[in-house]
Structure formats: structure tokens, C-alpha cells
Design a protein around this motif. Sequence first.
Motif, mmCIF file in Angstrom:
data_model
loop_
_atom_site.group_PDB
_atom_site.id
_atom_site.type_symbol
_atom_site.label_atom_id
_atom_site.label_comp_id
_atom_site.label_asym_id
_atom_site.label_seq_id
_atom_site.Cartn_x
_atom_site.Cartn_y
_atom_site.Cartn_z
ATOM 1 N N ASP A 130 -18.367 -32.167 -103.981
ATOM 2 C CA ASP A 130 -18.059 -31.661 -102.644
ATOM 3 C C ASP A 130 -17.478 -30.260 -102.809
ATOM 4 O O ASP A 130 -16.408 -30.098 -103.391
ATOM 5 N N SER B 96 -16.537 -28.223 -100.421
ATOM 6 C CA SER B 96 -15.835 -27.782 -99.209
ATOM 7 C C SER B 96 -14.350 -28.147 -99.295
ATOM 8 O O SER B 96 -13.993 -29.174 -99.854
ATOM 9 N N TYR B 97 -13.511 -27.307 -98.707
ATOM 10 C CA TYR B 97 -12.083 -27.600 -98.612
ATOM 11 C C TYR B 97 -11.831 -28.492 -97.395
ATOM 12 O O TYR B 97 -12.498 -28.344 -96.358
ATOM 13 N N THR C 160 -13.980 -23.500 -95.441
ATOM 14 C CA THR C 160 -15.357 -23.459 -95.934
ATOM 15 C C THR C 160 -16.280 -23.493 -94.717
ATOM 16 O O THR C 160 -16.318 -24.479 -93.987
ATOM 17 N N HIS C 161 -16.959 -22.385 -94.467
ATOM 18 C CA HIS C 161 -17.749 -22.301 -93.240
ATOM 19 C C HIS C 161 -19.069 -21.587 -93.483
ATOM 20 O O HIS C 161 -19.264 -20.938 -94.502
ATOM 21 N N VAL D 42 -22.557 -19.055 -96.827
ATOM 22 C CA VAL D 42 -21.472 -20.040 -96.880
ATOM 23 C C VAL D 42 -20.308 -19.376 -97.599
ATOM 24 O O VAL D 42 -20.462 -18.882 -98.718
ATOM 25 N N LEU E 233 -16.283 -21.301 -100.474
ATOM 26 C CA LEU E 233 -16.656 -22.496 -101.225
ATOM 27 C C LEU E 233 -15.522 -22.812 -102.188
ATOM 28 O O LEU E 233 -14.831 -21.914 -102.667
ATOM 29 N N SER E 234 -15.360 -24.089 -102.512
ATOM 30 C CA SER E 234 -14.301 -24.461 -103.449
ATOM 31 C C SER E 234 -14.781 -24.208 -104.884
ATOM 32 O O SER E 234 -15.870 -23.670 -105.104
ATOM 33 N N ALA F 243 -17.643 -24.852 -89.450
ATOM 34 C CA ALA F 243 -17.250 -25.627 -90.629
ATOM 35 C C ALA F 243 -18.486 -26.250 -91.256
ATOM 36 O O ALA F 243 -19.413 -26.675 -90.557
ATOM 37 N N ARG G 107 -20.017 -28.727 -94.626
ATOM 38 C CA ARG G 107 -19.835 -29.589 -95.795
ATOM 39 C C ARG G 107 -20.951 -29.230 -96.757
ATOM 40 O O ARG G 107 -22.126 -29.243 -96.389
#
Length: 272
Positions: A43, A45-46, A88-89, A228, A231-232, A258, A260
Motif C-alpha cells: 500500500d 498511500s498514507y 497521497t492524492h 500521483v 506516495l509513501s 485522495a 489508494r
Amino acid sequence: MGVLGRSGIFVGCVAAFMTLLPQNPHRDNLLANISSGKTRVLDLSYAINDKLVPWPGDTRVFEAQVNATVEKNGYFTRSFWMLEHYGTHLDAPIHFPPGTVTVDKIPTKQLFGPAVVIDVRAEAVKDADYLLSVARVEEWEKRNGRIPEGAIVLLRTGWAARWPDAQRYRNEDAHGQMHFPGFSVEAVKVLMERKISGLGCDTLSADYGASADFAVHHLALGAGLYQVENLSDLSGVPEAGAFLIVAPIKLEGGSGGAVRVFALVGESEVKK
Ligand SMILES: [Zn+2]
């Protein structure tokens, strides 16, 4: 290097190459192997809360309130308010001219694609204003083959290690000018020739922090790509061979929202 070592590398290269081909058995296995755990799902996303790093000037970013509780209502619900561009968008093409496509209208097939990770951490440590060069894109292709059509190209700067420390992540100087790495217009032009689907980065913006004209936003979004941002940590995603699923909130008429982002990483692609 012995014969075994060489064949190991050969097998690895073939496996990496296979994943870039459409309709190959390996790619199909990425999905089939999720339930057994052979394919890892990362994953990128934060989680969303009111403590993330906003764009400078954004003061009201996210609010959530409880509408119903189990104690009072027998069930739990909340309502929330948030910026479209926070955490995260995804930036939809309409976010910057001449882009026109809203987030709900991005063709679904554009949201799935091979992940191309370009690791510029070494450059970013030396120069916070680093712009991805065409040479680095070509270097990636020398190792992994031509960037496939429909790829989603992620710039790994290492900036995720600074998250969620707003001061370090934005890296503003005494004049309030931000400094973090980004894509260059020249590199994005090459990526557009490869017919990629989108860009991603582990920083606040696809354009570098010191950008005054958001040239990459105009160019990429104007061409119907999406971006995007925030990102994490990308450390679990190999530079080639992973597959991305990008799932933005379907806001009618939205400039973005937002998102994912999932990376599917097969057994043979676990970080070399
Ligand atoms: Zn944005």
C-alpha cells in the motif's frame, strides 16, 4: 563469477522482461498469487488525518466528525471534509491547463500499469533541486528494456523518509522557497513518447519544489496523463517488474483527490 551466478542473473533478467510483456503467464500469476501470499501487495498511500503535510498556504486541510456512535445509535459513522490535493492524492488532467479530464472520467485502463521506478536518491541527497534527467531514463531502459506503454513511472527521491515532518518535507529556505527533487520537462517528454499512463512521486509535487511555472504539470496533465503525489516509501517496489493499481476517489467533476495506490510485487521481483 561462476556459471551458477551467471545463470541466476540470466533467469532474473528473463523474469523481469517477462513481466513487461502483456498477456504473459507471469503477469496473470501476480493476481492469482495474491491469496497465497506469493504476490505481495504494498500500500503506497498514507492514512488520511489532519496531521499530513499540506501545500504551503493550505490551512484547512481535513476535518472528520462523528455522526453516529454505537452507544447512541447502534452503529458508527463519520462525515469528513478534505482538500482534493492533500496527502497521497491524484492530480487529474483538468488540474492544470490545457488538461480537461476530471478525476471521475480518467479511463479505467489508465489506472492499471507496470510500475517503473527511477531511483534518484543519490542525486537528491546531493542536490535538493535535482531534476530527473533524460540520461537517467535511458539508464533505466538499458537495464530493464524500453519503458512499456501504459507504464506508471514513479520517481523515488527518498523524500518519504522526511514525512510527515512538514519542515523537512517541504524544505523551505529563508524566502519560503521549497526545495525537493522532481521530474524535468525533458524527461517527461521522453516518457510521453513511451505512451505512459501516469507519473508518481514521493514528494509534494511532480514538479520540483523550486518550480515557479509548474511546467511538468502543464505538460503531463495537458497530455491527459495523471500524477500521483505524496506516495509513501517506495523501498519495497523494484525498479521493474511490479504492477500498480491506482484507485482515486471518484469525485464527479473533481480536479483530483485522495488515491489508494497498490503495488503488486511477485516472488521473483522482490527487491534485488
Ligand atoms: Zn496535486
